[in-house]
Design a protein around this motif. Structure first.
Motif, mmCIF file in Angstrom:
data_model
loop_
_atom_site.group_PDB
_atom_site.id
_atom_site.type_symbol
_atom_site.label_atom_id
_atom_site.label_comp_id
_atom_site.label_asym_id
_atom_site.label_seq_id
_atom_site.Cartn_x
_atom_site.Cartn_y
_atom_site.Cartn_z
ATOM 1 N N GLN A 219 -5.300 22.770 57.301
ATOM 2 C CA GLN A 219 -5.027 22.204 55.957
ATOM 3 C C GLN A 219 -6.113 21.927 55.272
ATOM 4 O O GLN A 219 -7.580 22.032 55.484
ATOM 5 C CB GLN A 219 -4.323 20.833 55.753
ATOM 6 N N ILE A 220 -5.970 22.350 53.710
ATOM 7 C CA ILE A 220 -7.043 22.210 52.781
ATOM 8 C C ILE A 220 -7.138 20.921 52.522
ATOM 9 O O ILE A 220 -6.319 20.185 51.832
ATOM 10 C CB ILE A 220 -6.597 23.094 51.564
ATOM 11 N N GLU A 221 -8.303 20.148 52.760
ATOM 12 C CA GLU A 221 -8.649 18.765 52.374
ATOM 13 C C GLU A 221 -9.190 18.570 50.911
ATOM 14 O O GLU A 221 -8.956 17.884 50.314
ATOM 15 C CB GLU A 221 -9.796 18.191 53.283
ATOM 16 N N ARG A 222 -10.109 19.557 50.319
ATOM 17 C CA ARG A 222 -10.644 19.559 49.256
ATOM 18 C C ARG A 222 -11.132 20.932 48.635
ATOM 19 O O ARG A 222 -11.458 21.815 49.335
ATOM 20 C CB ARG A 222 -11.922 18.798 49.029
ATOM 21 N N THR A 223 -11.157 21.159 47.552
ATOM 22 C CA THR A 223 -11.552 22.519 46.725
ATOM 23 C C THR A 223 -12.467 22.034 45.679
ATOM 24 O O THR A 223 -12.185 21.075 44.810
ATOM 25 C CB THR A 223 -10.404 23.264 46.192
ATOM 26 N N ILE A 224 -13.837 22.719 45.606
ATOM 27 C CA ILE A 224 -14.825 22.393 44.654
ATOM 28 C C ILE A 224 -15.406 23.643 43.887
ATOM 29 O O ILE A 224 -15.502 24.733 44.483
ATOM 30 C CB ILE A 224 -16.015 21.659 45.393
ATOM 31 N N LEU A 225 -15.389 23.325 42.584
ATOM 32 C CA LEU A 225 -15.497 24.503 41.676
ATOM 33 C C LEU A 225 -16.872 24.218 41.123
ATOM 34 O O LEU A 225 -16.975 23.035 40.265
ATOM 35 C CB LEU A 225 -14.491 24.679 40.706
ATOM 36 N N ARG A 226 -17.924 24.860 41.271
ATOM 37 C CA ARG A 226 -19.360 24.479 40.525
ATOM 38 C C ARG A 226 -19.687 23.046 40.413
ATOM 39 O O ARG A 226 -20.129 22.438 39.583
ATOM 40 C CB ARG A 226 -19.184 25.168 39.222
ATOM 41 N N GLY A 227 -19.342 22.599 41.695
ATOM 42 C CA GLY A 227 -19.830 21.122 42.269
ATOM 43 C C GLY A 227 -18.766 19.887 41.889
ATOM 44 O O GLY A 227 -19.051 18.847 42.099
ATOM 45 N N GLU A 228 -17.814 20.416 41.078
ATOM 46 C CA GLU A 228 -16.635 19.621 40.546
ATOM 47 C C GLU A 228 -15.668 19.589 41.536
ATOM 48 O O GLU A 228 -15.005 20.750 41.812
ATOM 49 C CB GLU A 228 -16.265 19.861 39.410
ATOM 50 N N TYR B 235 -9.326 19.862 43.502
ATOM 51 C CA TYR B 235 -8.106 19.460 44.334
ATOM 52 C C TYR B 235 -8.730 18.700 45.365
ATOM 53 O O TYR B 235 -9.701 18.830 46.129
ATOM 54 C CB TYR B 235 -7.600 20.690 44.885
ATOM 55 N N SER B 236 -8.117 17.686 45.827
ATOM 56 C CA SER B 236 -8.562 16.754 46.889
ATOM 57 C C SER B 236 -6.828 16.331 47.555
ATOM 58 O O SER B 236 -5.745 16.166 46.866
ATOM 59 C CB SER B 236 -9.180 15.465 46.669
#
Length: 455
Positions: free
Chosen positions: A426-435, A438-439
């Motif tokens: 599962q995807i727990e978190r996605t971070i774009l340029r430090g932000e 998605y969680s």
């Protein structure tokens, strides 16, 4: 130094392999990697998680603007939210199926305007090579910031729609390659023999064939291999750098590897669905799994996995190609739209099928989803967890099976062949340029932080 974010305690995939370490972010960029990095405004505990570079999906179709014809297929908001939920932090957008197709400065600017303030991930653009933009359109696209080019050797586009995409003939391909070569950028190619596959499809339809198995038989392996060889021949003649999209058969990859050994600047990809589904199950699933090239048999799938594991296939993409449900809801497979909605389930499916089930190394996994596509298309701030790169991450929870439900999907039309399938990560978190975009706890952020990447 006080950092903006520190990701602690995760198993981080670096260029040289995975290591339990911390990663610090400052001003959207990876600033430090190691232990005891100091303080940060936000600390993310990644214990038990894999910290991977965010996926760079090099093959995504967004239908925005729809031009009054495809307004309800997939817009930037829903498409990029699906990316965020699926661990895709940037993607290469195809120059079709939006209307108008992206074939010159005017149409590229229309696309940029359509995506303004709507992007939840970063987006780089393909410009099209078509028979009607050989008199300056290719140069305009280069100057206006496309990262690469795309053409179809298979039949595509709707000739009743003004401004729709169109496949190349041999002359247009040759001339287009000469012009793209002068830009130094890559031409990505959909390689299928249009004349043969079109006629075989017509004959099957006239004979009353209706199944997906019959559809696959109208696009035999040689109809992929022959145009791949033809494209390579043209590349040798013109000096154009090329990339073969969505190869569905190992024989096609073999031609690319052979050409590489001869010094041709050519790479190739396959798609998640070719590594997951096989011909014998297609009719039980239905037209939602129809695509071209078609999904082939188990032997072909095993051959593709061999090239993923041992080299030859440079990266894996989604070829996310959505449409409205009515275009899939057909009793006759030959009448259904050919395209799979899959961008939200690249990372979890590939991690499960590749790393967990086939012992693909984490470095190989990061290479095929992020590092290699970023390098091929010169997205120099993307694709790696390294100091100075954009702080784009996907945090993956291994050995955490779940069953995908339609309501889990962020797509405009919640259809996908992966619905009902158990996926083992599962995807727990996605971070774009430090932000965090998605969680698992809070869902997709409503703030559209993505930008167009212009080259």
């Amino acid at each position: 130094m006080a950092y903006d974010v520190i990701i602690k305690n995760g198993l981080v995939i670096l260029n040289g392999g995975e290591v339990e370490t911390d990663v610090a972010v400052k001003d959207g960029v990876i600033a430090a990697i190691g232990h005891d990095l100091g303080e940060a405004k936000e600390v993310i505990d990644a214990k038990g998680l894999i910290v991977s570079p965010g996926m760079v999906d090099a093959h995504v179709h967004i239908t925005d603007p729809g031009g009054g014809f495809r307004d309800f297929w997939e817009g930037y908001v829903t498409g990029t939210k699906a990316c965020a939920k699926g661990g895709v932090t940037s993607f290469m957008e195809m120059p079709l199926n939006q209307v108008p197709a992206t074939v010159d400065k005017e149409s590229l600017d229309i696309k940029y305007a359509a995506g303004k303030d709507k992007l939840h991930v970063d987006v780089a653009s393909f410009g099209g090579v078509v028979p009607f933009n050989l008199d300056g359109g290719i140069q305009e696209l280069d100057e206006d910031g496309v990262a690469a080019y795309k053409c179809f050797m298979a039949t595509c586009g709707d000739r009743t729609i003004e401004g729709d995409f169109m496949n190349v003939d041999d002359y247009s391909l040759y001339e287009g390659m000469k012009q793209v070569a002068k830009t130094g950028k890559v031409l990505a190619i959909h390689a299928e023999n249009a004349a043969i596959t079109d006629r075989l499809g017509e004959i099957a339809y006239e004979n009353g064939e209706t199944t997906l198995k019959a559809y696959v038989e109208t696009r035999p392996v040689f109809t992929e291999v022959e145009p791949i060889k033809r494209a390579i021949t043209f590349a040798k003649e013109t000096g154009c750098r090329i990339h073969i999209c969505h190869i569905a058969c190992p024989e096609g990859v073999a031609e690319v590897v052979k050409a590489q050994e001869e010094g041709v600047d050519v790479t190739c990809e396959t798609c998640t669905h070719y590594l997951y589904f096989e011909t014998d199950e297609l009719d039980a699933i239905g037209p939602v799994v129809k695509c071209s090239p078609p999904i082939r048999d188990k032997k072909a799938q095993d051959g593709l996995w061999e090239y993923v594991a041992n080299g030859g296939l440079d990266f894996v993409t989604s070829d996310h190609s959505p449409c409205t449900p009515d275009l899939k809801d057909k009793d006759n497979a030959f009448e259904a739209w050919g395209g799979i909605s899959g961008v939200q389930n690249n990372v979890d499916v590939l991690f499960d099928e590749g790393v967990q089930k086939r012992d693909l190394s984490l470095t190989q996994f990061a290479n095929i989803i992020a590092t290699n596509p970023a390098k091929r298309y010169n997205l120099d701030r993307k694709g790696e967890i390294a100091i100075g790169k954009d702080a784009d991450f996907v945090l993956i929870k291994p050995d955490s099976p779940y069953v995908l439900q339609a309501e889990d999907l962020e797509y405009y039309n919640k259809i996908s062949p992966y619905i009902g399938r158990e996926i083992g990560a599962q995807i727990e978190r996605t971070i774009l340029r430090g932000e965090t975009i998605y969680s698992k706890e809070e869902g997709v952020s409503e703030e559209a932080m993505g930008v167009f990447i212009k080259k």
